[in-house]
Design a protein around this motif. Structure first.
Motif, PDB file in Angstrom:
ATOM      1  N   ASN A 182       0.821  -1.215   0.000  1.00  0.00           N
ATOM      2  CA  ASN A 182       0.000   0.000   0.000  1.00  0.00           C
ATOM      3  C   ASN A 182       0.854   1.263   0.000  1.00  0.00           C
ATOM      4  OD1 ASN A 182      -1.859  -1.893   2.261  1.00  0.00           O
ATOM      5  ND2 ASN A 182      -2.658  -1.366   0.250  1.00  0.00           N
ATOM      6  N   PRO A 183       0.379   2.326  -0.647  1.00  0.00           N
ATOM      7  CA  PRO A 183       1.116   3.584  -0.661  1.00  0.00           C
ATOM      8  C   PRO A 183       1.113   4.258   0.707  1.00  0.00           C
ATOM      9  CG  PRO A 183      -1.016   3.855  -1.736  1.00  0.00           C
ATOM     10  CD  PRO A 183      -0.870   2.396  -1.429  1.00  0.00           C
ATOM     11  N   GLY A 184       2.069   5.169   0.882  1.00  0.00           N
ATOM     12  CA  GLY A 184       2.126   5.941   2.119  1.00  0.00           C
ATOM     13  C   GLY A 184       2.599   5.163   3.313  1.00  0.00           C
ATOM     14  N   THR A 185       3.287   4.044   3.091  1.00  0.00           N
ATOM     15  CA  THR A 185       3.805   3.222   4.186  1.00  0.00           C
ATOM     16  C   THR A 185       5.333   3.245   4.147  1.00  0.00           C
ATOM     17  OG1 THR A 185       3.801   1.202   2.834  1.00  0.00           O
ATOM     18  CG2 THR A 185       1.798   1.706   4.088  1.00  0.00           C
ATOM     19  N   PRO A 186       5.990   3.030   5.286  1.00  0.00           N
ATOM     20  CA  PRO A 186       7.463   2.995   5.289  1.00  0.00           C
ATOM     21  C   PRO A 186       8.029   1.935   4.344  1.00  0.00           C
ATOM     22  CG  PRO A 186       6.629   3.227   7.529  1.00  0.00           C
ATOM     23  CD  PRO A 186       5.430   2.969   6.662  1.00  0.00           C
ATOM     24  N   LEU A 187       7.366   0.781   4.235  1.00  0.00           N
ATOM     25  CA  LEU A 187       7.855  -0.253   3.333  1.00  0.00           C
ATOM     26  C   LEU A 187       7.776   0.210   1.890  1.00  0.00           C
ATOM     27  CD1 LEU A 187       8.929  -3.046   2.698  1.00  0.00           C
ATOM     28  CD2 LEU A 187       6.594  -3.949   2.906  1.00  0.00           C
ATOM     29  N   ARG A 188       6.688   0.905   1.538  1.00  0.00           N
ATOM     30  CA  ARG A 188       6.566   1.405   0.173  1.00  0.00           C
ATOM     31  C   ARG A 188       7.719   2.352  -0.153  1.00  0.00           C
ATOM     32  NH1 ARG A 188       4.012  -0.728  -3.656  1.00  0.00           N
ATOM     33  NH2 ARG A 188       6.181  -0.809  -4.238  1.00  0.00           N
ATOM     34  N   ASP A 189       8.040   3.253   0.756  1.00  0.00           N
ATOM     35  CA  ASP A 189       9.143   4.200   0.527  1.00  0.00           C
ATOM     36  C   ASP A 189      10.484   3.472   0.444  1.00  0.00           C
ATOM     37  OD1 ASP A 189       7.323   6.250   0.520  1.00  0.00           O
ATOM     38  OD2 ASP A 189       7.841   7.012   2.516  1.00  0.00           O
ATOM     39  N   ALA A 190      10.671   2.481   1.291  1.00  0.00           N
ATOM     40  CA  ALA A 190      11.932   1.733   1.269  1.00  0.00           C
ATOM     41  C   ALA A 190      12.090   0.978  -0.050  1.00  0.00           C
ATOM     42  CB  ALA A 190      11.983   0.767   2.449  1.00  0.00           C
ATOM     43  N   LEU A 191      11.002   0.421  -0.560  1.00  0.00           N
ATOM     44  CA  LEU A 191      11.050  -0.275  -1.841  1.00  0.00           C
ATOM     45  C   LEU A 191      11.364   0.684  -2.986  1.00  0.00           C
ATOM     46  CD1 LEU A 191       7.982  -2.614  -1.284  1.00  0.00           C
ATOM     47  CD2 LEU A 191      10.299  -3.423  -1.822  1.00  0.00           C
ATOM     48  N   THR A 192      10.835   1.898  -2.909  1.00  0.00           N
ATOM     49  CA  THR A 192      11.100   2.901  -3.941  1.00  0.00           C
ATOM     50  C   THR A 192      12.579   3.269  -3.976  1.00  0.00           C
ATOM     51  OG1 THR A 192       8.851   3.771  -3.790  1.00  0.00           O
ATOM     52  CG2 THR A 192      10.526   5.236  -4.710  1.00  0.00           C
ATOM     53  N   LYS A 193      13.162   3.519  -2.826  1.00  0.00           N
ATOM     54  CA  LYS A 193      14.582   3.861  -2.762  1.00  0.00           C
ATOM     55  C   LYS A 193      15.443   2.689  -3.234  1.00  0.00           C
ATOM     56  CE  LYS A 193      16.197   6.360   0.574  1.00  0.00           C
ATOM     57  NZ  LYS A 193      16.576   6.857   1.917  1.00  0.00           N
ATOM     58  N   GLU A 194      15.085   1.501  -2.824  1.00  0.00           N
ATOM     59  CA  GLU A 194      15.838   0.316  -3.226  1.00  0.00           C
ATOM     60  C   GLU A 194      15.802   0.145  -4.751  1.00  0.00           C
ATOM     61  OE1 GLU A 194      15.717  -4.210  -1.655  1.00  0.00           O
ATOM     62  OE2 GLU A 194      14.013  -3.600  -2.895  1.00  0.00           O
ATOM     63  N   ALA A 195      14.630   0.379  -5.361  1.00  0.00           N
ATOM     64  CA  ALA A 195      14.500   0.231  -6.811  1.00  0.00           C
ATOM     65  C   ALA A 195      15.407   1.221  -7.540  1.00  0.00           C
ATOM     66  CB  ALA A 195      13.043   0.432  -7.222  1.00  0.00           C
ATOM     67  N   ALA A 196      15.473   2.446  -7.041  1.00  0.00           N
ATOM     68  CA  ALA A 196      16.344   3.444  -7.664  1.00  0.00           C
ATOM     69  C   ALA A 196      17.802   3.009  -7.592  1.00  0.00           C
ATOM     70  CB  ALA A 196      16.153   4.790  -6.980  1.00  0.00           C
ATOM     71  N   GLN A 197      18.204   2.509  -6.453  1.00  0.00           N
ATOM     72  CA  GLN A 197      19.595   2.085  -6.293  1.00  0.00           C
ATOM     73  C   GLN A 197      19.897   0.852  -7.141  1.00  0.00           C
ATOM     74  OE1 GLN A 197      19.880   1.861  -2.007  1.00  0.00           O
ATOM     75  NE2 GLN A 197      20.388   4.037  -1.827  1.00  0.00           N
ATOM     76  N   ARG A 198      18.892  -0.012  -7.294  1.00  0.00           N
ATOM     77  CA  ARG A 198      19.106  -1.168  -8.155  1.00  0.00           C
ATOM     78  C   ARG A 198      19.283  -0.737  -9.606  1.00  0.00           C
ATOM     79  NH1 ARG A 198      21.778  -5.637  -8.382  1.00  0.00           N
ATOM     80  NH2 ARG A 198      21.061  -6.950 -10.115  1.00  0.00           N
ATOM     81  N   ALA A 199      18.528   0.248 -10.051  1.00  0.00           N
ATOM     82  CA  ALA A 199      18.663   0.741 -11.422  1.00  0.00           C
ATOM     83  C   ALA A 199      20.076   1.268 -11.675  1.00  0.00           C
ATOM     84  CB  ALA A 199      17.624   1.822 -11.698  1.00  0.00           C
TER      85      ALA A 199
END
Length: 607
Positions: A250-267
């Motif tokens: 779900n949006p607006g959760t700490p896990l959602r934000d952590a996944l977003t940052k992780e995806a950027a770093q993976r790219a």
């Protein structure tokens, strides 16, 4: 673990069929990759324009060739619930890029329209072609050649397929898709459908209907039913374009934000500047496409993807057909029941085990190619997990649960809901069509009844209000194809036909238009091709002709003598009202150039 022999055979025929075009595509990809690192081929004036608005540290990094630059393609707007969460993503991505020693810039924005807002409205006639606009807007954003990889922020119906097509046009760049997640559960979808039927019958008023709709669509995130938006998220994960476990948080959760940052770093980690270079166009191959189809039919996903997958594959030089999709559906069982194929929503699906459980079941049954390249690395097995928030706000992953949390929502392979996925090609003298049967009861899958012909969904609804439809019939809704009016979805038919079926009538729909991921309990032969405006026989059907739809054997026939059909003139429709207003005049060229639905309905030459 290798895929089953029958899955391998279908993959092989797709590969062999595609070989000439795929080789050309890959040669162009390699040429782009070796033409020079992004930015290094730019003149000083070019480069100065490209980082003029950056801070000093980012300018210093971009002036050299040792720091990777991540392009962000965003579909953010704050009118649409699914895309509103993307407002904060660019700052999260930029922060993550700096922490990884790189830079991130918003490369461009793409439009994002909502079919839920435009259903039955003139704007819906722009919907399908918005996919092509999104692909082109993606290309515009990336054309500056400032980037070493790109992340794509998109969720809903045409947005993700358009972003994929755009990403594959720049297939030498790594591509990571970052989802927004579904809204939390609101009014149950079956209750919403019940109120809609009561409204259509005049038993409740607009105030009650709006209250029900507002309780169902109530916050940020995607709609919770399993339509095209959530089918998109499933596809991106099972095709390896998401980070593992990220689709339905779900949006607006700490896990959602952590996944977003992780995806950027993976790219940033998979650019040509490192050791794990993963160009999107090579990663996205025939096995990836087959995995996507397997996921689609195993979950009862959106019929829109019988169009989008063909266009997406074509963008990578891969020639996919409806028959490929149908043949895969015949051998892949249905493992998920999410509305409209069941009562649960996508949050219930995620809680029952979600994508990790599903992918593991399919892998263990030999129905997926495990030996694929993903953005996460080699092989699909790392996606058989659940993502959770660990200490320090980082993402940790645990094995998917051994057992489904709710076998009424997500079944293990031995307890599949039905032996096939439920997407099938229909053939006959009416042409080719697609039908989704996963929500249609077995006794409703063969219909033979007189035709009632309409040139719009509004015509049928008016006939219903006038009390003219209390009988068995097959509704023929024609002049709804890509060339006629942009192939809108025809959801205004869903409620009316559902009411008539509930009254005991034998009814079905045959149309050259679309019904999308909400295709439900009424048998619907959709995407009929050739369409009426392109000389299709659907344009020769007359009121009273007997039409037979057999979803068991896969036939669609009008029971009229071939000689009689050949002598009949093609029907004509006044489409002048579809050519202007709500921007439709700007899309005349798209309608003229559109390919057939079974070729992806693209307005540019992918096939």
């Amino acid at each position: 673990m290798t895929a089953r022999r029958d899955i391998e055979a279908i993959t092989h025929r797709i590969r062999e069929r595609s070989k000439p075009r795929r080789e050309i595509y890959l040669s162009r990809l390699d040429a782009a990759a070796t033409a020079g690192a992004a930015r290094t081929v730019l003149s000083c004036g070019n480069l100065a324009h490209g980082f003029a608005a950056c801070g000093p540290a980012d300018k210093a990094d971009l002036a050299g060739d040792t720091s990777a630059n991540l392009g962000i393609i965003t579909s953010y707007n704050d009118m649409l619930s699914a895309h509103q969460p993307f407002e904060t993503y660019p700052q999260l991505i930029k922060q993550a890029a700096r922490e990884a020693g790189g830079v991130a810039q918003v490369a461009g924005g793409v439009p994002a329209m909502c079919d839920g807002v435009t259903q039955g409205q003139p704007g819906m006639e722009l919907s399908l072609f918005s996919r092509d606009v999104i692909a082109m807007a993606t290309a515009v954003g990336l054309s500056h050649n400032m980037f070493d990889a790109a992340v794509y922020l998109g969720v809903c119906d045409k947005i993700v397929p358009g972003l994929v097509i755009g990403a594959l046009a720049f297939g030498h760049l790594p591509a990571v898709f970052i989802p927004g997640g579904p809204m939390t559960s609101g009014l149950p979808n079956d209750e919403k459908a019940r109120i809609r039927q009561l409204f259509a019958e005049g038993k409740v008023g607009r105030a009650e209907l709006l209250e029900a709709e507002s309780k169902s669509y109530h916050g940020p995130g995607t709609c919770t039913f399993y339509g095209t938006a959530n089918s998109n998220q499933m596809l991106m994960e099972i095709m390896g374009l998401h980070t593992p476990g990220s689709s339905f948080v779900n949006p607006g959760t700490p896990l959602r934000d952590a996944l977003t940052k992780e995806a950027a770093q993976r790219a940033l980690a998979i650019t040509a500047m490192g050791n794990d270079y993963t160009p999107a166009g090579r990663m996205f191959d025939e096995r990836t496409v087959v995995n996507g189809i397997v996921g689609l039919v195993a979950t009862g996903g959106s019929t829109n993807h019988t169009i989008h997958l063909i266009a997406m594959a074509a963008a990578a030089g891969i020639t996919l057909t409806w028959q490929d999709i149908s043949d895969i559906s015949d051998i892949v069982p249905l493992l998920a029941r999410v509305y409209p194929n069941g009562l649960a929503d996508v949050n219930h699906f995620a809680a029952a085990g979600g994508m990790g459980f599903l992918i593991r079941e399919l892998l263990d049954a030999g129905l997926l190619h495990e030996d694929v390249q993903t953005i996460w690395g080699e092989g699909l097995r790392p996606y058989t997990i659940e993502a959770k928030l660990g200490d320090g706000g980082v993402v940790v992953r645990e094995p998917a649960p051994a057992k489904s949390g709710d076998e009424k929502v997500l079944a293990p392979f031995p307890k599949a809901f039905q032996p096939s996925g439920g997407l099938k090609v229909l053939t006959g003298n009416l042409g080719h069509a697609i039908i989704k049967t996963s929500a249609v009861k077995i006794e409703r899958r063969i219909i033979e009844a007189p035709a009632l012909v309409f040139d719009s969904q509004h015509g049928l609804n008016e006939a219903f209000k006038a009390g003219q439809l209390d009988r068995d019939f097959v509704a023929i809704i024609r002049f709804q194809g890509p060339k006629a009016n942009g192939m809108p979805e025809l959801h205004k038919l869903t409620t009316v036909l559902g009411i008539l079926q509930d009254r005991g009538h034998h009814v079905a729909l045959v149309t050259d238009g679309r019904m999308s991921g909400a295709s439900g309990k009424v048998p619907a032969a959709i995407h009929v091709t050739p369409e009426a405006l392109d000389g299709g026989v659907i344009g020769k059907v007359r009121n009273g002709d007997i039409v037979r739809l057999d979803a068991e054997v896969g036939t669609l026939e009008v029971l009229v003598d071939a000689g009689e059909l050949s002598r009949r003139p093609q029907a004509e429709a006044d489409l002048s009202g579809n050519g202007h207003g709500f921007g439709r005049e700007l899309f005349a060229g798209f309608r003229d150039l559109a390919l057939r639905a079974d070729h992806g309905a693209a307005a540019f030459g992918l096939v």
